[in-house]
Design an enzyme around this catalytic site. Sequence first.
Site, PDB file in Angstrom:
ATOM      1  N   CYS A 133      10.085 -33.538  45.463  1.00  0.00           N
ATOM      2  CA  CYS A 133      10.724 -32.432  46.181  1.00  0.00           C
ATOM      3  C   CYS A 133      11.923 -32.831  47.026  1.00  0.00           C
ATOM      4  O   CYS A 133      12.505 -31.985  47.693  1.00  0.00           O
ATOM      5  CB  CYS A 133       9.683 -31.707  47.030  1.00  0.00           C
ATOM      6  SG  CYS A 133       8.340 -31.048  46.024  1.00  0.00           S
ATOM      7  N   HIS A 264      11.608 -29.465  55.835  1.00  0.00           N
ATOM      8  CA  HIS A 264      10.983 -29.208  54.533  1.00  0.00           C
ATOM      9  C   HIS A 264       9.935 -28.107  54.710  1.00  0.00           C
ATOM     10  O   HIS A 264       9.885 -27.167  53.935  1.00  0.00           O
ATOM     11  CB  HIS A 264      10.361 -30.502  54.012  1.00  0.00           C
ATOM     12  CG  HIS A 264       9.953 -30.449  52.581  1.00  0.00           C
ATOM     13  ND1 HIS A 264      10.810 -30.035  51.581  1.00  0.00           N
ATOM     14  CD2 HIS A 264       8.777 -30.763  51.973  1.00  0.00           C
ATOM     15  CE1 HIS A 264      10.179 -30.100  50.411  1.00  0.00           C
ATOM     16  NE2 HIS A 264       8.948 -30.533  50.624  1.00  0.00           N
ATOM     17  N   HIS A 298       8.312 -22.524  47.864  1.00  0.00           N
ATOM     18  CA  HIS A 298       8.697 -23.906  47.573  1.00  0.00           C
ATOM     19  C   HIS A 298       9.309 -23.946  46.179  1.00  0.00           C
ATOM     20  O   HIS A 298       8.624 -23.762  45.177  1.00  0.00           O
ATOM     21  CB  HIS A 298       7.474 -24.813  47.647  1.00  0.00           C
ATOM     22  CG  HIS A 298       7.817 -26.270  47.712  1.00  0.00           C
ATOM     23  ND1 HIS A 298       9.036 -26.765  47.296  1.00  0.00           N
ATOM     24  CD2 HIS A 298       7.100 -27.348  48.141  1.00  0.00           C
ATOM     25  CE1 HIS A 298       9.051 -28.065  47.467  1.00  0.00           C
ATOM     26  NE2 HIS A 298       7.900 -28.445  47.978  1.00  0.00           N
TER      27      HIS A 298
END
Length: 370
Positions: A133, A264, A298
């Site tokens: 990610c 994040h 996400h």
Amino acid sequence: MMNVFVAADNIISPLGADSKTNFDRLLKGESGISRQPEGYFAAAIPVDQFQQQGYTKFEQLLISSIKDALSRTKISLLNNRTAFIVSTTKGNIALMEQGQAEKLRPLQLYATADKVGEYFSAISRPVVVSNACISGLLALLIGQRMIRSGHYDHAVVCGADELTQFVLSGFQSFQAVSDAPCKPFDANRKGITLGEGAATVVLTKDTSLLPEGEVIRLGEGASSNDANHISGPSRTGEELSGAITKAIRQSGLQPQDIGFVSAHGTATLYNDEMEAKAFHLSGLQDVPVNSLKGYYGHTLGAAGLIEAIIGMHSMLAGVVLPTAGFESSGVSVPLVLSSQLAQKPMTHYLKTTSGFGGCNAAMVFSKVKL
């Protein structure tokens, strides 16, 4: 260090097909997350937007995003001085669900990146960045370094991932998927909400190709690995903190110079706690922190790019966006967690990302007037 600037950008998401539309809807507090027909919550783009024959949805996401970004600048992939970088975690993994797993080539990330490059007749063969990610933010850092190497004058950095049952089932196996829209950093967070999207950032060292007025200059960036667990982050935050501190110091800044931190912020128990500790260790406890996962979910390999672009637009507008879903702090160290839209003049902001395998990345972005 050679200065590298942002010449153009694009976001494609459930909130719109360009960066301005996305940012305007975020200013209104709108989220792309909704309940899906199968019952779970996610940020999904309507399928009917992707009907181009011969290209998968994933490939069309990339193509559409690159097209829009390039239409806003004179920079071209037909130039052999333009690097081409693609970030993703899963690429065409949806082909497995469609019973097309025997078509091995389209499942290879290099092959689908080549196909997108061929669409644009790109001179430079694409470099694929697939590091969980942090891929999107790491791709920006690599694009900056490729320009600084002297081999390129510009870089087209794009990224995408789509919502698939494959990815959903993987996170469900960890019991990491929330049964409601995610709540980053909140005391009642239950896990992630998945999303899909694409984004493109066009980088250049040539100031004559930039719009007049205030523009974005890439500051310094850094990456690290905490080597803690294949799917669990560091318990101390020291390794992400190391990347953050390096990025800030090499940018010639102090923590108090940072206008806000775009975290994040996945809304899992361990990620948010790790990030909070990292921010505290890096002296950012008094700097506003937000997460955009409550708007986009996400988006995996696209997350670092989508969220970096929104951060750029936020900095140019002098605002700090709230963290959708946040009500009360659920982390063990004190932070200024953004809960409502706030006006704040600033010159710099920090973007962080973390991912499976213990990878971390951080990058500073600065606002300058030419």
